[in-house]
Design an enzyme around this catalytic site. Structure first.
Site, PDB file in Angstrom:
ATOM      1  N   SER A 138      -8.504  33.302  34.904  1.00  0.00           N
ATOM      2  CA  SER A 138      -8.833  32.170  34.024  1.00  0.00           C
ATOM      3  C   SER A 138      -7.728  31.229  33.664  1.00  0.00           C
ATOM      4  O   SER A 138      -6.656  31.521  34.726  1.00  0.00           O
ATOM      5  CB  SER A 138      -9.574  32.655  32.663  1.00  0.00           C
ATOM      6  OG  SER A 138      -9.961  31.627  31.960  1.00  0.00           O
ATOM      7  N   ASN A 139      -7.610  30.612  32.762  1.00  0.00           N
ATOM      8  CA  ASN A 139      -6.453  29.716  32.545  1.00  0.00           C
ATOM      9  C   ASN A 139      -6.437  29.757  30.986  1.00  0.00           C
ATOM     10  O   ASN A 139      -7.192  30.220  30.089  1.00  0.00           O
ATOM     11  CB  ASN A 139      -6.513  28.343  32.990  1.00  0.00           C
ATOM     12  CG  ASN A 139      -7.714  27.625  32.497  1.00  0.00           C
ATOM     13  OD1 ASN A 139      -7.898  27.293  31.321  1.00  0.00           O
ATOM     14  ND2 ASN A 139      -8.593  27.291  33.440  1.00  0.00           N
TER      15      ASN A 139
END
Ligand code: CTP
Length: 210
Positions: free
Chosen positions: A21-22
């Site tokens: 993810s981020n």
């Protein structure tokens, strides 16, 4: 107006317990949704996984992956006057999600990734007279990259921020943005709360539409 807004990160599953993810917190997208609603507009907010309070009066669509977010945008696009893609959509996902947990003794540590759909590019054919707004999160060549995204994604506005600056980008309550429009207009904003950035963006969209 009816606003369709995306917020937060997406998660791309590696196995039943892991994902990539981020760092997006979703704060900018939620601030936009709340501000549009406060100005009397109808809002549908498509959100990736975030730790934020559900805003009052807003239709919510909860998604996990880039593919889910694409499907939710596609399902709602025809019903909106303005799409704001504030989400930090993951650009890559594992080639396959392993059905069982990868064990450390047998996994070689190499994850093969493939590109996710670029939602703005895929949805471009539905733009017609809708207002399309994107965000550009950059660490280098802010102006060049933002203008390139504005043009290739066929947007009316792009909101660019240098995520390396203190008080801008991921997780914080403030942002430092420059808004580029398709007519060549440039609006540079100082470091202000994400709610105030949201107000400016919504005002610009409404002004552009009328
Ligand atoms: N975006 C999208 N679909 C993706 C990736 C990004 O629709 N798969 C949207 C974002 O929501 C944002 C805009 O495109 O509004 C620009 O996103 P950004 O992450 O800055 O750029 P990318 O297009 O992903 O390009 P790069 O990662 O090479 O900077």
């Amino acid at each position: 107006m009816k606003f369709l807004i995306t917020a937060g990160p997406t998660r791309e599953r590696v196995d039943p317990v892991r994902f990539i993810s981020n760092r997006s917190s979703g704060k900018m997208g939620y601030a936009l949704a709340e501000m549009a609603y406060k100005f009397g507009h109808e809002v549908c907010l498509i959100t990736g996984p975030v730790n934020l309070k559900t805003p009052d009066g807003i239709e919510m669509v909860y998604v996990e992956s880039a593919e889910d977010m694409y499907n939710a945008v596609r399902d709602n696009i025809e019903d909106c006057d303005c799409l704001i893609m504030a989400a930090a959509v993951a650009d890559w996902k594992p080639e396959e999600c392993n059905p069982s947990k990868l064990k450390k003794d047998s996994f070689d540590g190499v994850l093969k990734l493939k590109r996710t759909k670029d939602i703005l590019l895929e949805i471009k054919e539905f733009k017609k007279d809708r207002v399309f707004v994107g965000f550009a999160a950059e660490t280098d060549d802010l102006i060049k990259n933002a203008i390139n995204k504005l043009e290739t994604k066929g947007l009316d506005f792009i909101v660019a921020n240098d995520v390396t600056q203190p008080g801008a980008g991921f997780g914080v309550d403030t942002n430092i943005v420059t808004i580029f429009d398709s007519q060549g207009g440039v609006t540079e904003l100082p470091r202000i709360n994400k709610a105030d950035v949201a107000k400016k963006i919504i005002e610009k969209i409404v002004e552009f539409r009328t």
